[in-house]
Design a protein around this motif. Structure first.
Motif, PDB file in Angstrom:
ATOM      1  N   GLN A 173       0.836  -1.197   0.000  1.00 57.31           N
ATOM      2  CA  GLN A 173       0.000   0.000   0.000  1.00 57.31           C
ATOM      3  C   GLN A 173       0.872   1.249   0.000  1.00 57.31           C
ATOM      4  O   GLN A 173       1.777   1.375   0.826  1.00 57.31           O
ATOM      5  N   GLY A 174       0.597   2.159  -0.922  1.00 57.19           N
ATOM      6  CA  GLY A 174       1.394   3.375  -1.038  1.00 57.19           C
ATOM      7  C   GLY A 174       2.268   3.329  -2.274  1.00 57.19           C
ATOM      8  O   GLY A 174       1.857   2.872  -3.336  1.00 57.19           O
ATOM      9  N   GLY A 175       3.491   3.796  -2.142  1.00 58.69           N
ATOM     10  CA  GLY A 175       4.403   3.849  -3.280  1.00 58.69           C
ATOM     11  C   GLY A 175       4.263   5.146  -4.042  1.00 58.69           C
ATOM     12  O   GLY A 175       3.226   5.815  -3.985  1.00 58.69           O
ATOM     13  N   SER A 176       5.313   5.530  -4.754  1.00 53.52           N
ATOM     14  CA  SER A 176       5.300   6.793  -5.482  1.00 53.52           C
ATOM     15  C   SER A 176       5.392   6.616  -6.993  1.00 53.52           C
ATOM     16  O   SER A 176       5.120   7.557  -7.740  1.00 53.52           O
ATOM     17  N   PHE A 177       5.738   5.408  -7.463  1.00 54.33           N
ATOM     18  CA  PHE A 177       5.955   5.171  -8.891  1.00 54.33           C
ATOM     19  C   PHE A 177       5.901   3.667  -9.112  1.00 54.33           C
ATOM     20  O   PHE A 177       6.357   2.896  -8.262  1.00 54.33           O
ATOM     21  N   SER A 178       5.330   3.237 -10.237  1.00 56.19           N
ATOM     22  CA  SER A 178       5.209   1.799 -10.507  1.00 56.19           C
ATOM     23  C   SER A 178       5.978   1.392 -11.761  1.00 56.19           C
ATOM     24  O   SER A 178       6.138   2.189 -12.693  1.00 56.19           O
ATOM     25  N   ILE A 179       6.430   0.137 -11.758  1.00 55.20           N
ATOM     26  CA  ILE A 179       7.096  -0.462 -12.919  1.00 55.20           C
ATOM     27  C   ILE A 179       6.420  -1.792 -13.219  1.00 55.20           C
ATOM     28  O   ILE A 179       6.230  -2.621 -12.323  1.00 55.20           O
ATOM     29  N   SER A 180       6.051  -1.996 -14.478  1.00 54.80           N
ATOM     30  CA  SER A 180       5.465  -3.260 -14.919  1.00 54.80           C
ATOM     31  C   SER A 180       6.303  -3.796 -16.069  1.00 54.80           C
ATOM     32  O   SER A 180       6.418  -3.154 -17.114  1.00 54.80           O
ATOM     33  N   ASN A 181       6.905  -4.957 -15.870  1.00 56.49           N
ATOM     34  CA  ASN A 181       7.813  -5.536 -16.864  1.00 56.49           C
ATOM     35  C   ASN A 181       7.214  -6.827 -17.411  1.00 56.49           C
ATOM     36  O   ASN A 181       7.054  -7.801 -16.677  1.00 56.49           O
ATOM     37  N   LEU A 182       6.875  -6.820 -18.697  1.00 58.43           N
ATOM     38  CA  LEU A 182       6.334  -8.015 -19.362  1.00 58.43           C
ATOM     39  C   LEU A 182       7.325  -8.586 -20.378  1.00 58.43           C
ATOM     40  O   LEU A 182       6.964  -9.412 -21.197  1.00 58.43           O
ATOM     41  N   GLY A 183       8.572  -8.140 -20.291  1.00 53.99           N
ATOM     42  CA  GLY A 183       9.573  -8.620 -21.225  1.00 53.99           C
ATOM     43  C   GLY A 183       9.787 -10.113 -21.163  1.00 53.99           C
ATOM     44  O   GLY A 183      10.014 -10.761 -22.189  1.00 53.99           O
ATOM     45  N   MET A 184       9.688 -10.686 -19.948  1.00 51.13           N
ATOM     46  CA  MET A 184       9.903 -12.130 -19.816  1.00 51.13           C
ATOM     47  C   MET A 184       8.796 -12.956 -20.468  1.00 51.13           C
ATOM     48  O   MET A 184       8.950 -14.150 -20.674  1.00 51.13           O
ATOM     49  N   GLY A 186       7.715 -12.156 -23.514  1.00 50.46           N
ATOM     50  CA  GLY A 186       7.878 -11.944 -24.948  1.00 50.46           C
ATOM     51  C   GLY A 186       7.149 -10.738 -25.491  1.00 50.46           C
ATOM     52  O   GLY A 186       7.049 -10.565 -26.712  1.00 50.46           O
ATOM     53  N   ILE A 187       6.651  -9.862 -24.608  1.00 46.23           N
ATOM     54  CA  ILE A 187       5.929  -8.670 -25.049  1.00 46.23           C
ATOM     55  C   ILE A 187       6.933  -7.596 -25.462  1.00 46.23           C
ATOM     56  O   ILE A 187       7.816  -7.222 -24.693  1.00 46.23           O
ATOM     57  N   THR A 188       6.791  -7.085 -26.675  1.00 47.96           N
ATOM     58  CA  THR A 188       7.720  -6.077 -27.192  1.00 47.96           C
ATOM     59  C   THR A 188       7.491  -4.716 -26.549  1.00 47.96           C
ATOM     60  O   THR A 188       8.432  -4.028 -26.155  1.00 47.96           O
ATOM     61  N   GLY A 189       6.233  -4.317 -26.440  1.00 50.42           N
ATOM     62  CA  GLY A 189       5.906  -3.033 -25.838  1.00 50.42           C
ATOM     63  C   GLY A 189       4.430  -2.967 -25.512  1.00 50.42           C
ATOM     64  O   GLY A 189       3.607  -3.622 -26.160  1.00 50.42           O
ATOM     65  N   PHE A 190       4.070  -2.185 -24.520  1.00 57.67           N
ATOM     66  CA  PHE A 190       2.664  -2.047 -24.136  1.00 57.67           C
ATOM     67  C   PHE A 190       2.502  -0.780 -23.305  1.00 57.67           C
ATOM     68  O   PHE A 190       3.483  -0.131 -22.933  1.00 57.67           O
ATOM     69  N   SER A 191       1.262  -0.418 -23.038  1.00 57.39           N
ATOM     70  CA  SER A 191       0.949   0.733 -22.196  1.00 57.39           C
ATOM     71  C   SER A 191       0.239   0.231 -20.943  1.00 57.39           C
ATOM     72  O   SER A 191      -0.735  -0.517 -21.045  1.00 57.39           O
ATOM     73  N   ALA A 192       0.731   0.639 -19.791  1.00 61.92           N
ATOM     74  CA  ALA A 192       0.176   0.169 -18.523  1.00 61.92           C
ATOM     75  C   ALA A 192      -0.777   1.207 -17.935  1.00 61.92           C
ATOM     76  O   ALA A 192      -0.724   2.391 -18.272  1.00 61.92           O
ATOM     77  N   VAL A 193      -1.653   0.737 -17.046  1.00 60.92           N
ATOM     78  CA  VAL A 193      -2.628   1.608 -16.387  1.00 60.92           C
ATOM     79  C   VAL A 193      -2.013   2.150 -15.101  1.00 60.92           C
ATOM     80  O   VAL A 193      -1.432   1.399 -14.305  1.00 60.92           O
ATOM     81  N   ILE A 194      -2.138   3.459 -14.890  1.00 57.34           N
ATOM     82  CA  ILE A 194      -1.568   4.114 -13.720  1.00 57.34           C
ATOM     83  C   ILE A 194      -2.203   3.583 -12.440  1.00 57.34           C
ATOM     84  O   ILE A 194      -3.407   3.328 -12.384  1.00 57.34           O
ATOM     85  N   ASN A 195      -1.369   3.425 -11.423  1.00 59.22           N
ATOM     86  CA  ASN A 195      -1.817   2.941 -10.123  1.00 59.22           C
ATOM     87  C   ASN A 195      -2.108   4.151  -9.227  1.00 59.22           C
ATOM     88  O   ASN A 195      -1.207   4.731  -8.646  1.00 59.22           O
ATOM     89  N   PRO A 196      -3.381   4.570  -9.116  1.00 58.98           N
ATOM     90  CA  PRO A 196      -3.683   5.796  -8.353  1.00 58.98           C
ATOM     91  C   PRO A 196      -3.367   5.617  -6.867  1.00 58.98           C
ATOM     92  O   PRO A 196      -3.471   4.501  -6.343  1.00 58.98           O
ATOM     93  N   PRO A 197      -2.923   6.682  -6.204  1.00 58.38           N
ATOM     94  CA  PRO A 197      -2.840   8.077  -6.656  1.00 58.38           C
ATOM     95  C   PRO A 197      -1.486   8.440  -7.259  1.00 58.38           C
ATOM     96  O   PRO A 197      -1.147   9.616  -7.340  1.00 58.38           O
ATOM     97  N   GLN A 198      -0.687   7.448  -7.673  1.00 64.51           N
ATOM     98  CA  GLN A 198       0.618   7.728  -8.259  1.00 64.51           C
ATOM     99  C   GLN A 198       0.467   8.491  -9.571  1.00 64.51           C
ATOM    100  O   GLN A 198      -0.598   8.467 -10.201  1.00 64.51           O
ATOM    101  N   SER A 199       1.543   9.138 -10.001  1.00 60.37           N
ATOM    102  CA  SER A 199       1.478   9.954 -11.215  1.00 60.37           C
ATOM    103  C   SER A 199       1.896   9.194 -12.459  1.00 60.37           C
ATOM    104  O   SER A 199       1.521   9.593 -13.568  1.00 60.37           O
ATOM    105  N   CYS A 200       2.672   8.109 -12.310  1.00 59.77           N
ATOM    106  CA  CYS A 200       3.230   7.436 -13.492  1.00 59.77           C
ATOM    107  C   CYS A 200       3.375   5.940 -13.271  1.00 59.77           C
ATOM    108  O   CYS A 200       3.459   5.463 -12.131  1.00 59.77           O
ATOM    109  N   ILE A 201       3.445   5.213 -14.384  1.00 57.59           N
ATOM    110  CA  ILE A 201       3.853   3.811 -14.378  1.00 57.59           C
ATOM    111  C   ILE A 201       4.687   3.582 -15.637  1.00 57.59           C
ATOM    112  O   ILE A 201       4.365   4.108 -16.713  1.00 57.59           O
ATOM    113  N   LEU A 202       5.775   2.831 -15.483  1.00 59.16           N
ATOM    114  CA  LEU A 202       6.674   2.550 -16.602  1.00 59.16           C
ATOM    115  C   LEU A 202       6.445   1.122 -17.068  1.00 59.16           C
ATOM    116  O   LEU A 202       6.600   0.171 -16.294  1.00 59.16           O
TER     117      LEU A 202
END
Length: 265
Positions: A173-184, A186-202
């Motif tokens: 619970q909490g956190g200031s920034f999220s990272i979602s890695n689907l490289g393992m 075989g996903i080349t690229g994607f757009s993730a949904v922001i985890n509120p109330p954080q401002s960004c997700i990579l």
């Protein structure tokens, strides 16, 4: 004289056939009477995930920006560390580079409090972990104060606890920034949904090998191989505008491509 009469053949209407009944209508989530289905029980964590995702996509103005990062220096450093029995993943370097970038750009390390931004003093990064019960984001606290080996050890422990359902509330619970890695996966690229109330997700995709032009030690052009990785930043437009998002990705790429310098930031 008898009146002349003409007889015309009567045209008979074609026999009427009954109209076949319309097939039963079926709507998503409302199977027709003829369909069979089984309801799947929804766990509490799935309900929470559904609620937060719906909240995120309906209340947060998502903006997206992507870039490619050269992993050559990271892969080389990983091999050198492995010789000393120090095992770290590419994702650990991504976490460290993210923390270093947030330290350089504290205006991204914010959350939305309902009225405006709240600046966070600590850099606490949430890492997405897939479990049987759904996606959960355990948090690595004070990442900017940790070395790459400590980040790797912490991430491994949190991922194991997440998959076994043993995370404590303060660990996700909490956190200031999220990272979602689907490289393992075989996903080349994607757009993730922001985890509120954080401002960004990579969102991080898999690496790929590409040919590129470079200069040798004598300054002559030559063809070389590069290991590139695509990342996409989803940002809250209320907190991080396009210019700031571009600055973040530019510095993130520089930090990741210079992992030794990044470790000192």
């Amino acid at each position: 004289m008898a009146p002349v009469t003409t007889s015309q053949p009567l045209v008979s209407s074609p026999p009427a056939f009954p109209r076949p009944p319309d097939p039963p209508m079926s709507y998503p989530g409302m199977p027709s009477a003829a369909a069979t289905f089984s309801e799947i029980p929804t766990s509490n964590i799935r309900k929470v995930i559904a609620k937060r995702l719906t909240e995120s996509k309906t209340t947060i103005p998502h903006a997206y920006a992507s870039t490619d990062c050269d992993l050559g220096a990271v892969l080389k450093l990983r091999k050198e560390l492995a010789k000393d029995n120090i095992k770290v993943s590419v994702n650990d370097f991504i976490i460290k580079a993210t923390a270093s970038t947030l330290k350089q750009l504290p205006e991204v390390n914010v959350t939305w409090n309902g009225e405006g931004p709240s600046k966070l003093e600590s850099i606490d990064i949430s890492i997405a972990v897939a479990t049987d019960r759904g996606l959960i984001t355990p948090i690595i606290r004070q990442v900017s104060n940790k070395g790459i080996q400590e980040i790797a050890e912490t991430a491994k422990i949190l991922a194991q606890k997440a998959r076994s359902g043993k995370l404590l509330p303060e660990e996700y619970q909490g956190g200031s920034f999220s990272i979602s890695n689907l490289g393992m996966f075989g996903i080349t690229g994607f757009s993730a949904v922001i985890n509120p109330p954080q401002s960004c997700i990579l969102a991080v995709g898999r690496s790929r090998t590409e040919l590129a032009m470079a200069e040798d030690d004598e300054g002559k052009p030559q063809i070389c191989q590069k290991e590139l990785m695509s990342v996409t930043l989803s940002s809250d437009g209320r907190l991080v505008d396009d210019e700031l998002a571009s600055m973040f990705l530019d510095r993130f790429r520089a930090n990741l491509e210079n992992p030794i310098r990044c470790a000192l930031v």
